[in-house]
Design a protein around this motif. Structure first.
Motif, PDB file in Angstrom:
ATOM      1  N   ASP A 167      -5.997   3.093   1.102  1.00 39.20           N
ATOM      2  CA  ASP A 167      -5.333   3.349  -0.344  1.00 39.20           C
ATOM      3  C   ASP A 167      -4.623   4.497  -0.392  1.00 39.20           C
ATOM      4  O   ASP A 167      -3.583   4.876  -1.056  1.00 39.20           O
ATOM      5  CB  ASP A 167      -6.501   3.208  -1.305  1.00 39.20           C
ATOM      6  N   VAL A 170      -1.242   4.249   1.225  1.00 35.57           N
ATOM      7  CA  VAL A 170      -0.499   3.318   0.597  1.00 35.57           C
ATOM      8  C   VAL A 170       0.180   4.263  -0.338  1.00 35.57           C
ATOM      9  O   VAL A 170       1.420   3.976  -0.779  1.00 35.57           O
ATOM     10  CB  VAL A 170      -1.223   2.213  -0.158  1.00 35.57           C
ATOM     11  N   ASN A 171      -0.771   4.932  -1.401  1.00 37.04           N
ATOM     12  CA  ASN A 171      -0.220   5.844  -2.225  1.00 37.04           C
ATOM     13  C   ASN A 171       0.879   6.923  -1.740  1.00 37.04           C
ATOM     14  O   ASN A 171       1.839   7.278  -2.408  1.00 37.04           O
ATOM     15  CB  ASN A 171      -1.252   6.634  -3.036  1.00 37.04           C
ATOM     16  N   TYR A 186       4.610   0.076  -5.304  1.00 36.18           N
ATOM     17  CA  TYR A 186       3.346   0.031  -4.689  1.00 36.18           C
ATOM     18  C   TYR A 186       3.096  -1.167  -3.961  1.00 36.18           C
ATOM     19  O   TYR A 186       2.422  -1.252  -2.913  1.00 36.18           O
ATOM     20  CB  TYR A 186       2.284   0.233  -5.935  1.00 36.18           C
ATOM     21  N   ASP A 187       3.495  -2.386  -4.538  1.00 36.85           N
ATOM     22  CA  ASP A 187       3.191  -3.641  -3.715  1.00 36.85           C
ATOM     23  C   ASP A 187       3.917  -3.658  -2.475  1.00 36.85           C
ATOM     24  O   ASP A 187       3.466  -4.015  -1.451  1.00 36.85           O
ATOM     25  CB  ASP A 187       3.592  -4.776  -4.486  1.00 36.85           C
ATOM     26  N   ILE A 190       2.060  -1.407  -0.039  1.00 38.74           N
ATOM     27  CA  ILE A 190       1.008  -2.255   0.719  1.00 38.74           C
ATOM     28  C   ILE A 190       1.492  -2.781   1.672  1.00 38.74           C
ATOM     29  O   ILE A 190       0.559  -3.207   2.884  1.00 38.74           O
ATOM     30  CB  ILE A 190       0.255  -3.036  -0.461  1.00 38.74           C
ATOM     31  N   GLU A 193       2.258  -0.940   4.757  1.00 41.60           N
ATOM     32  CA  GLU A 193       1.165  -0.284   5.430  1.00 41.60           C
ATOM     33  C   GLU A 193       0.180  -1.332   6.081  1.00 41.60           C
ATOM     34  O   GLU A 193      -0.661  -1.028   7.186  1.00 41.60           O
ATOM     35  CB  GLU A 193       0.375   0.798   4.668  1.00 41.60           C
ATOM     36  N   LEU A 194       0.006  -2.411   5.525  1.00 41.74           N
ATOM     37  CA  LEU A 194      -0.673  -3.666   6.347  1.00 41.74           C
ATOM     38  C   LEU A 194      -0.146  -3.962   7.591  1.00 41.74           C
ATOM     39  O   LEU A 194      -0.920  -4.127   8.752  1.00 41.74           O
ATOM     40  CB  LEU A 194      -0.676  -4.887   5.506  1.00 41.74           C
ATOM     41  N   LYS A 260     -10.603  -7.376   0.193  1.00 42.23           N
ATOM     42  CA  LYS A 260      -9.957  -6.213  -0.616  1.00 42.23           C
ATOM     43  C   LYS A 260     -10.229  -6.953  -2.089  1.00 42.23           C
ATOM     44  O   LYS A 260     -10.807  -6.405  -3.164  1.00 42.23           O
ATOM     45  CB  LYS A 260      -8.652  -5.964  -0.564  1.00 42.23           C
TER      46      LYS A 260
END
Length: 316
Positions: A167, A170-171, A186-187, A190, A193-194, A260
């Motif tokens: 997290d 991601v931030n 932000y989406d 994610i 980074e996934l 999650k």
């Protein structure tokens, strides 16, 4: 954030003003995408009903907000109130942590985890009523905070949760992105980074006991929730003098996506790849990770986090 003086006398028929300095208010009108902006005059009137002068602190940036709070405490204010989300509360908290100055968080942001986890109503008007009642009665309740120290000696406080894994990564990516704007950024972070997800080598030292492990997510909680209600550290209690540490180990992409959503109920801790710990002093080390405390960019790992009992006096 805005500057103003709001200095009414005591309400008719009400008690005389309490001893002590004025109530300083850090107000963030952009919190929660501005949905509570129109409420600010009503919230200030509610605080003024406690019979103390109310002073809104001038601040245009997060750095100015924190500096204004520190200056107000140094000037001898009687209490500090933060109107906004977790970021606003986090900035104000740096000034009152470890002092005798009472603090009131008014939840008016997108994420209000600390205020809600410490028992304040979700409605800003109701929260101000609670704070004003506590001011009139000269009543406070102490809660713990977490004090974080970086490798260079820098210190920060947090009230809710420190993110030191996926997290936080991601931030950090979302904050570097210039497009798209709003929550879609932000989406997208994610998703990026996934695609890059891999376990990282961490060293945790819990009350002096070392743990070497590979993990994708590490969270240290003084309170249970972060990110607007995700119960990442579901058993954390800000009055027990301890920190809760939740670690998701060698979790692959598919498992992380599946687990999650369970964080909102706190049931993710029953997954076999998730481990929970509890300690008074937590040392976290890993390469290339900037932590996020209460949702705010904070110190780079390694950090040492200490539970500090009774570090904050809440107006409740």
């Amino acid at each position: 954030m805005t500057a103003d003086d709001h200095l009414p006398g005591p309400p008719a028929g009400g008690p005389a003003p309490l001893a002590g300095g004025p109530v300083a208010v850090l107000a963030n009108p952009t919190a929660g995408r501005g949905r509570h902006r129109a409420l600010l005059p009503r919230l200030l009137d509610g605080l003024a009903a406690a019979g103390r002068p109310v002073r809104v602190l001038p601040a245009a940036t997060p750095g100015e907000a924190e500096a204004a709070c520190r200056a107000a405490v140094a000037d001898g204010i009687g209490a500090l109130v933060a109107i906004g989300g977790d970021g606003t509360v986090h900035r104000a908290m740096q000034a009152v942590a470890g002092t005798e100055v009472p603090f009131g968080p008014v939840p008016a942001g997108t994420g209000n985890d600390f205020a809600l986890d410490t028992g304040f109503p979700a409605d800003p008007v109701a929260a101000v009523d609670v704070i004003a009642s506590a001011l009139r009665a000269d009543r406070t309740r102490v809660v713990d905070l977490a004090r974080m120290t970086g490798a260079d000696g820098a210190e920060r406080w947090f009230g809710a949760v420190l993110a030191a894994g996926f997290d936080a990564i991601v931030n950090e990516r979302a904050n570097r992105m210039r497009w798209p704007r709003g929550p879609r950024r932000y989406d997208l972070a994610i998703l990026v980074e996934l695609a890059r997800l891999r376990p990282r080598r961490y060293t945790l030292r819990l009350d002096g006991v070392a743990h070497e492990l590979d993990a994708v997510l590490v969270a240290v909680g003084n309170c249970p929730t972060y990110g607007g209600g995700m119960r990442i550290c579901p058993d954390a209690d800000p009055t027990d003098g301890l920190l809760d540490v939740v670690v998701a180990g060698r979790v692959d992409r598919r498992t992380l996506i599946r687990v999650k959503p369970r964080i909102y109920q706190g049931t993710h801790v029953s997954h076999p790849l998730v481990t929970s710990y509890r300690a008074r002093i937590v040392e976290v080390a890993a390469d290339g990770i900037v932590t996020y405390a209460d949702g705010e960019r904070s110190l780079e790992l390694p950090v040492t986090i200490s539970a500090v009992p009774g570090a904050l006096r809440l107006l409740r």
